[in-house]
Design a protein around this motif. Structure first.
Motif, PDB file in Angstrom:
ATOM      1  N   UNK A  93      33.176  79.399  25.867  1.00  0.00           N
ATOM      2  CA  UNK A  93      34.015  78.622  26.770  1.00  0.00           C
ATOM      3  C   UNK A  93      35.210  79.378  27.295  1.00  0.00           C
ATOM      4  N   UNK A  94      35.617  80.442  26.598  1.00  0.00           N
ATOM      5  CA  UNK A  94      36.723  81.279  27.045  1.00  0.00           C
ATOM      6  C   UNK A  94      36.184  82.446  27.876  1.00  0.00           C
ATOM      7  N   UNK A 137      23.765  89.775  42.115  1.00  0.00           N
ATOM      8  CA  UNK A 137      23.802  90.383  40.783  1.00  0.00           C
ATOM      9  C   UNK A 137      24.902  89.737  39.939  1.00  0.00           C
ATOM     10  N   UNK A 138      26.047  89.480  40.567  1.00  0.00           N
ATOM     11  CA  UNK A 138      27.153  88.849  39.855  1.00  0.00           C
ATOM     12  C   UNK A 138      26.779  87.442  39.405  1.00  0.00           C
ATOM     13  N   UNK A 139      26.154  86.660  40.293  1.00  0.00           N
ATOM     14  CA  UNK A 139      25.748  85.300  39.932  1.00  0.00           C
ATOM     15  C   UNK A 139      24.720  85.318  38.802  1.00  0.00           C
ATOM     16  N   UNK A 140      23.849  86.301  38.838  1.00  0.00           N
ATOM     17  CA  UNK A 140      22.836  86.418  37.781  1.00  0.00           C
ATOM     18  C   UNK A 140      23.494  86.682  36.431  1.00  0.00           C
ATOM     19  N   UNK A 141      24.512  87.546  36.431  1.00  0.00           N
ATOM     20  CA  UNK A 141      25.217  87.834  35.183  1.00  0.00           C
ATOM     21  C   UNK A 141      26.045  86.638  34.713  1.00  0.00           C
ATOM     22  N   UNK A 142      26.567  85.866  35.676  1.00  0.00           N
ATOM     23  CA  UNK A 142      27.408  84.718  35.326  1.00  0.00           C
ATOM     24  C   UNK A 142      26.604  83.548  34.776  1.00  0.00           C
ATOM     25  N   UNK A 159      27.380  80.033  31.647  1.00  0.00           N
ATOM     26  CA  UNK A 159      27.357  78.581  31.826  1.00  0.00           C
ATOM     27  C   UNK A 159      28.262  78.162  32.969  1.00  0.00           C
ATOM     28  N   UNK A 160      28.787  76.961  32.895  1.00  0.00           N
ATOM     29  CA  UNK A 160      29.650  76.443  33.961  1.00  0.00           C
ATOM     30  C   UNK A 160      31.048  77.043  33.818  1.00  0.00           C
ATOM     31  N   UNK A 161      31.573  77.549  34.944  1.00  0.00           N
ATOM     32  CA  UNK A 161      32.879  78.208  34.944  1.00  0.00           C
ATOM     33  C   UNK A 161      33.882  77.323  35.661  1.00  0.00           C
ATOM     34  N   UNK A 162      34.984  76.941  35.017  1.00  0.00           N
ATOM     35  CA  UNK A 162      36.006  76.115  35.680  1.00  0.00           C
ATOM     36  C   UNK A 162      36.604  76.850  36.875  1.00  0.00           C
TER      37      UNK A 162
END
Length: 716
Positions: A603-604, A636-641, A645-648
């Motif tokens: 979560x962090x 590529x960034x979205x794939x790694x993200x 999970x969900x990012x605030x």
């Protein structure tokens, strides 16, 4: 500038100083410009100095001299030279005589008056015009620079490029006339000068170099062998009296100049040279047995051995004297004993340097067509042994020994590098350092060159020269390591710590570090940018550790790292097509580093999330097609993200990620805009801009880049 315009006006108009064009204080400022780097300004200042200081200001003195008939031994050139010496010494620029001579060469005729110079140096009957010790040294310095200029030597650094065209007929005749004039004069006068100043190393170092500019044919044409024999006699005595490395080196190269010709004087010089080397070897061998066999060595014996080794090293630099001085085993034994801490540091350092030139000559002597296998095996064994011995000295030796051992290892690795494979018979001689040796070499550079100095180490003005010498030695160490990178002898990744120092040490070492990065880019652009990324990661982690795991994004240290990243991107060049793959790899691996975790997402944000700020500084080098699309960096960034999970969207901790995304999206141009112009040029049959022009533009951008909204040049 204003002074340059005043110089040109004063020289061209010919207006006398009393008319008020320039006050005396202004004249003093103009005189200083004879030492300027700009060739046109320095020559204009030289013409001004000649008309004002050496002509107008001396007019009354010269008139008085002409009226005194009894002063026949004092001539006008003596007075002019004396005034020139006064100006030279008052400005305290004794190391820049070549600049003054270059400025005055076309206008001041006494710089070619060899007779007047030697009369001032040798005569004791000139009364008030007689020279003191300081003036003698200055005149010898000026005379030496004038001789080099008359012999056709290139201008001093900064005064123009070395001569690249062939001389025309008139220039060749003038050069021949000047060389003949100085040769005829100094053939007879130089032995007397050497005799008078034989014990003064500061004066003799320039005098023993003068014969290297002689026309040796004059000895033969005018049957002047007696002067050659006298010169060689004094040279022999000077070698046996002195231990200064510059004096000995100049003597060695002067001997080589006399020997390497096909004239009849070659025999005379060769005989004298052989006698000198025999004497040096006999003296060395008489002391080496005592030093190697005795447990307690007297300080006097050590000093004598050191002097003999310095003399042999100087001559080994200029000649292959192996046939006359087979001392390899003795020198190797000294280094072995040094590793047991049983040898004086200066002797050890000299032995290391001496062993390097001995082995270099051994390689030179081998027959490239049919080398002896026995000789090659022996040579490789000696080279490997020297590298191992120097590796130990780097770890455990005294500072001066460490430095010479380091430079010797670097030089030996370059001499016996993989390029020897070009001749298959030399393949067995190749020496490749293992990883541990490479790391120790890198660590030595970091601790020696970039270590923080004590603030009180150099406080007094009198220590400024010592500080300069220390800086020169550090630059020498860094350049030696840089050659290993440039020739692909050690792994490029080991240079990351060096690249990281580019901005921080820009003033002292920026030119060398930049050149190393340029050579690394020529070897492999992708590897170079990976190494630059690693250097940024190291700086990032170092700053984070210093701040207990936190990064202040407004701090000066953080801004410097971002500036360094921006400069790295600029160094990739203005041609984005050549650096495309390297830049994309830089960002892909940078994204992976930013999102690196030691465990599953909790979560962090990841601990390296702030590094996205650094990556954002380099997005301007990316092409639009590499940012968007199914294989672009955004995808590529979205794939790694997805692993996060969900990012605030509103949490400050994830701010650097949003900054990087904005930099990617916000810097995009029209779709395929980067391809439009190159495709058009290809269709028209035009070729891209020359690489030379591009590299100059890139260098200008690197050296003059400023951050948006302010100056980024915090390192001057």
């Amino acid at each position: 500038g204003r002074i340059a315009n005043l110089v040109r006006y004063r020289v061209s108009s010919g207006i006398n100083a009393e008319y008020g064009v320039l006050e005396n204080s202004d004249c003093e400022v103009v005189y200083q410009l004879v030492f300027a780097n700009n060739r046109n300004i320095s020559h204009a200042a030289g013409e001004f100095l000649h008309k004002k200081l050496l002509t107008e200001d001396l007019e009354e003195v010269l008139k008085e001299h002409r009226a005194q008939r009894h002063t026949r031994k004092i001539r006008e050139p003596h007075i002019i030279l004396k005034e020139l010496l006064r100006f030279f010494l008052e400005n305290e620029v004794s190391e820049h005589g070549a600049y003054m001579v270059d400025s005055l060469w076309e206008t001041v005729e006494v710089l070619r008056d060899w007779k007047s110079m030697t009369e001032l140096l040798l005569s004791d009957e000139l009364g008030e015009l007689g020279l003191n010790d300081e003036e003698e040294g200055a005149l010898i310095e000026i005379m030496s620079c004038a001789i080099k200029r008359a012999a056709g030597e290139d201008p001093p650094p900064g005064r123009g490029k070395p001569r690249q065209r062939e001389l025309n007929t008139k220039e060749r005749r003038q050069l021949e006339a000047d060389k003949n004039s100085l040769t005829k004069h100094f053939i007879a006068e130089l032995p007397e000068l050497l005799s008078k100043f034989s014990t003064d190393e500061q004066k003799i170092v320039s005098l023993v170099e003068i014969p290297q500019y002689f026309h040796l044919e004059v000895y033969v044409e005018h049957r002047l062998n007696k002067f050659l024999e006298l010169l060689l006699k004094y040279m022999h005595n000077i070698v046996m009296k002195h231990s200064d490395s510059d004096v000995l080196r100049n003597c060695a190269f002067t001997y080589r100049y006399f020997i390497n010709n096909e004239l009849s004087i070659q025999t005379t010089a060769a005989v004298a040279f052989r006698q000198l080397i025999d004497e040096l070897v006999t003296s060395f061998q008489s002391k080496i047995s005592e030093v190697l066999e005795s447990e307690a060595i007297s300080e006097q014996s050590e000093c004598r051995l050191l002097v003999d080794m310095k003399r042999l090293y100087a001559f080994y630099q200029a000649h292959d004297v192996t046939d006359l001085a087979d001392i390899e085993k003795d020198v190797s034994a000294i280094i072995t004993k040094a590793n047991q801490h049983q040898m004086k540091d200066d002797i050890t350092a000299t032995a290391v340097m001496l062993m390097q030139v001995i082995l270099s000559w051994a390689l030179y002597r081998t027959n490239p067509n049919e080398p002896s296998k026995t000789e090659l095996k022996k040579l490789r064994k000696s080279v490997v042994q020297l590298v191992q011995q120097c590796d130990e000295l780097i770890q455990f030796g005294a500072p001066n020994v460490q430095k010479e051992a380091f430079i010797t290892v670097c030089d030996m690795l370059i001499i016996f590098a993989p390029q020897l494979k070009q001749n298959p018979t030399y393949s067995s001689l190749i020496v490749v350092p293992d990883k541990s040796v490479q790391i120790r070499l890198r660590d030595y550079v970091i601790t020696t060159v970039f270590a923080e100095e004590e603030p009180q180490q150099f406080q007094d003005d009198e220590d400024e020269e010592a500080k300069t010498e220390v800086l020169i030695e550090k630059r020498r160490v860094l350049a030696s390591f840089g050659k290993l990178i440039a020739y692909n002898i050690i792994e490029m990744r080991l240079a990351a710590s060096i690249f990281a120092q580019y901005v921080k040490s820009y003033q002292d070492y920026g030119d060398i570090v930049k050149h190393i990065m340029s050579k690394a880019r020529e070897l492999n652009r992708t590897k170079c940018m990976r190494t630059q990324l690693l250097s940024l990661e190291q700086l990032f982690e170092e700053l984070r550790d210093q701040n207990e795991g936190r990064i202040d994004r407004s701090s000066e240290e953080w801004t410097k790292i971002k500036d360094l990243a921006h400069r790295f991107a600029l160094m990739a060049g203005v041609d984005n097509y050549k650096s495309r793959q390297a830049v994309v790899t830089f960002h892909r691996e940078g994204i992976i580093y930013c999102l690196l975790r030691n465990g599953p997402p909790d979560g962090n944000p990841p601990s390296n999330i702030v590094f996205f700020d650094i990556l954002a500084e380099t997005t301007f080098k990316l092409m639009d097609i590499d940012k968007k699309g199914p294989k672009g960096l955004l995808a590529f960034l979205e794939e790694q993200l997805m692993r996060e999970g969900e990012i605030p969207e509103d949490e400050i901790e994830w701010g650097p990620l949003r900054t990087y995304k904005t930099a990617l999206v916000g810097s995009m141009q029209e779709p395929y805009a980067y391809y439009a112009q190159p495709m058009k040029r290809k269709m028209m049959g035009a070729s891209p801009m020359p690489d030379v022009k591009r590299s100059r533009d890139a260098d200008y951008m690197v050296d003059n880049w400023q951050t948006p909204g302010g100056s980024g040049n915090y390192v001057q």
